[in-house]
Scaffold this active site. Sequence first.
Site, PDB file in Angstrom:
ATOM      1  N   ASN A 196      36.495  38.789  39.910  1.00 43.51           N
ATOM      2  CA  ASN A 196      36.108  37.691  40.633  1.00 43.51           C
ATOM      3  C   ASN A 196      36.918  36.498  40.317  1.00 43.51           C
ATOM      4  O   ASN A 196      36.695  35.768  39.093  1.00 43.51           O
ATOM      5  CB  ASN A 196      34.546  37.188  40.336  1.00 43.51           C
ATOM      6  CG  ASN A 196      33.603  38.408  40.670  1.00 43.51           C
ATOM      7  OD1 ASN A 196      33.821  39.310  40.247  1.00 43.51           O
ATOM      8  ND2 ASN A 196      32.777  38.006  41.505  1.00 43.51           N
ATOM      9  N   TYR A 209      32.017  44.896  53.787  1.00 47.28           N
ATOM     10  CA  TYR A 209      33.212  44.127  53.225  1.00 47.28           C
ATOM     11  C   TYR A 209      34.062  45.319  52.204  1.00 47.28           C
ATOM     12  O   TYR A 209      35.422  45.128  52.352  1.00 47.28           O
ATOM     13  CB  TYR A 209      32.878  42.833  52.209  1.00 47.28           C
ATOM     14  CG  TYR A 209      33.853  42.535  51.478  1.00 47.28           C
ATOM     15  CD1 TYR A 209      34.831  41.554  51.940  1.00 47.28           C
ATOM     16  CD2 TYR A 209      33.997  42.588  49.893  1.00 47.28           C
ATOM     17  CE1 TYR A 209      35.863  41.072  51.062  1.00 47.28           C
ATOM     18  CE2 TYR A 209      35.135  42.178  49.159  1.00 47.28           C
ATOM     19  CZ  TYR A 209      36.146  41.291  49.867  1.00 47.28           C
ATOM     20  OH  TYR A 209      37.229  41.011  48.948  1.00 47.28           O
TER      21      TYR A 209
HETATM   22  C1  UD1 Z   1      33.618  38.607  44.980  1.00 51.39           C
HETATM   23  C2  UD1 Z   1      34.357  38.010  46.212  1.00 51.39           C
HETATM   24  C3  UD1 Z   1      34.976  39.249  46.974  1.00 51.39           C
HETATM   25  C4  UD1 Z   1      35.947  39.728  45.809  1.00 51.39           C
HETATM   26  C5  UD1 Z   1      35.210  40.275  44.813  1.00 51.39           C
HETATM   27  C6  UD1 Z   1      36.006  41.028  43.738  1.00 51.39           C
HETATM   28  C7  UD1 Z   1      33.654  36.162  47.497  1.00 51.39           C
HETATM   29  C8  UD1 Z   1      32.740  35.737  48.512  1.00 51.39           C
HETATM   30  N1  UD1 Z   1      33.528  37.533  47.233  1.00 51.39           N
HETATM   31  O1  UD1 Z   1      32.419  39.679  45.412  1.00 51.39           O
HETATM   32  O2  UD1 Z   1      35.877  38.841  47.838  1.00 51.39           O
HETATM   33  O3  UD1 Z   1      36.495  40.815  46.480  1.00 51.39           O
HETATM   34  O4  UD1 Z   1      34.319  39.211  44.466  1.00 51.39           O
HETATM   35  O5  UD1 Z   1      35.113  40.831  42.423  1.00 51.39           O
HETATM   36  O6  UD1 Z   1      34.239  35.543  46.921  1.00 51.39           O
HETATM   37  N2  UD1 Z   1      25.303  35.469  43.206  1.00 51.39           N
HETATM   38  C9  UD1 Z   1      24.160  34.457  42.940  1.00 51.39           C
HETATM   39  N3  UD1 Z   1      23.721  33.440  43.545  1.00 51.39           N
HETATM   40  C10 UD1 Z   1      24.764  32.925  44.577  1.00 51.39           C
HETATM   41  C11 UD1 Z   1      25.783  33.901  45.079  1.00 51.39           C
HETATM   42  C12 UD1 Z   1      26.084  34.910  44.548  1.00 51.39           C
HETATM   43  O7  UD1 Z   1      23.450  34.712  41.918  1.00 51.39           O
HETATM   44  O8  UD1 Z   1      24.463  31.792  45.174  1.00 51.39           O
HETATM   45  C13 UD1 Z   1      25.213  36.627  42.627  1.00 51.39           C
HETATM   46  C14 UD1 Z   1      25.527  37.802  43.491  1.00 51.39           C
HETATM   47  O9  UD1 Z   1      24.196  38.199  44.010  1.00 51.39           O
HETATM   48  C15 UD1 Z   1      26.411  38.626  42.835  1.00 51.39           C
HETATM   49  C16 UD1 Z   1      27.321  37.768  41.933  1.00 51.39           C
HETATM   50  O10 UD1 Z   1      26.624  36.524  41.839  1.00 51.39           O
HETATM   51  O11 UD1 Z   1      25.342  39.318  41.751  1.00 51.39           O
HETATM   52  C17 UD1 Z   1      28.544  37.739  42.392  1.00 51.39           C
HETATM   53  O12 UD1 Z   1      28.463  37.353  43.711  1.00 51.39           O
HETATM   54  P1  UD1 Z   1      29.811  36.921  44.577  1.00 51.39           P
HETATM   55  O13 UD1 Z   1      30.659  35.478  44.142  1.00 51.39           O
HETATM   56  O14 UD1 Z   1      29.676  36.652  45.915  1.00 51.39           O
HETATM   57  O15 UD1 Z   1      30.838  38.045  44.244  1.00 51.39           O
HETATM   58  P2  UD1 Z   1      31.171  39.424  44.635  1.00 51.39           P
HETATM   59  O16 UD1 Z   1      30.069  39.917  45.253  1.00 51.39           O
HETATM   60  O17 UD1 Z   1      31.175  40.068  43.243  1.00 51.39           O
END
Ligand code: UD1
Length: 370
Positions: free
Chosen positions: A210, A181
Amino acid sequence: MKETILITGGAGFIGRHLAKALLERGYRIRVLDSLIEQVHGPSGNTSTLPKEVEVIIGDVRDASAVASAVKGVDRVVHLAAEVGVGQSMYAVERYVSVNDCGTAVLFEALINQPVKRVVVASSMSVYGEGLYRTVDGALVDDAVRRSRRPGEPWDPLDAQGRPMRPVPTPETKLPALASVYALTKYMQERLTLTLTPAYGMEGVALRLWNAYGPGQALSNPYTGVLAIFAARIHNGQPPMIFEDGEQRRDFVHVEDVARAFVLALEHPAAADQVYNVGSGVDRSVRDVAHLLAQAMGRPDIIPETTGQARSGDIRHCIADITRIERELGFQPQQDFAAGLAELAAWVAKQQAVDRVAEARRELEARGLVA
Ligand code: UD1
């Protein structure tokens, strides 16, 4: 005469808020969106877009759809993209194709039909690990996550093996691309900043943190963490927290993101620049899980901590937004507690299919959570 702005991927979460903000400023808005099922559900409709928006349903990789979409347009906001970090680590062809070939097709159309300015949604993920400070106070801009044995710290370590503290990351930090990504987002950003000046256009890249707020795709298990947690809590299930929950991000309200796009489209100083877009406040994933459960009236739901890490995830990245504040006058306006209350009120009226376990199995089957 009013200018016309094309928003690719404009039926999505950020696009809808941006379309509304731009209509209020008197622009004409055209949206090109393929309404993919993972985001928009099986019936994929555009009823959540303001009725004044002209909608073209089509894929950003389809040259003829894109050629019609750019006709008569003054400026472009390029949001069309696949957005899941975890999913990008196995759906490689799809992510590279939509995000990068899609941007290439868009630019081939713009070469024939140049516009004044193109603003692309890049991501904080291009930084990889953010900037860190060692216990001795030295700044480290090339931190990486090493493979970790049980019991070892989750945080990146300095040369002496000591955990480091994350500090705000400015635009000057060099990219360190840790997921497919991130690679595709960096390519989108560079295509924009390379091609716009070559054809007499201006380019701007916004590196978003985010984004959250009402209208997120609740039934998409690959969406951002707050929407995933909201869907779980809405269905009476505990949020599943990866790692130890102490990883930090910057959660920025979607209306603040829309404000940043308006500035990036209009401000003369933004031409050919890159800006971070966040709230300027960092929080742990664990804290936001608890705060959201409270805001949704379910303090009894205790998040589960899995102790597993998702491949491609970075540990911490927090935003330094001084540049966009100083140069464009950006000021995040949404208070986080009020934003969560608003999100909770919106979620209460929604149906959310909980597909998180299914998505988790997809990653586990490929060894992408461990
Ligand atoms: C997200 C966005 C991405 C954007 C970026 C900008 C999505 C899918 N991803 O990525 O498009 O470019 O922000 O900052 O919208 N987590 C959990 N439990 C879950 C899901 C996630 O603990 O069920 C944790 C992940 O491991 C991570 C954090 O939450 O540590 C953020 O995850 P996520 O929302 O997927 O965001 P980014 O990887 O930061």
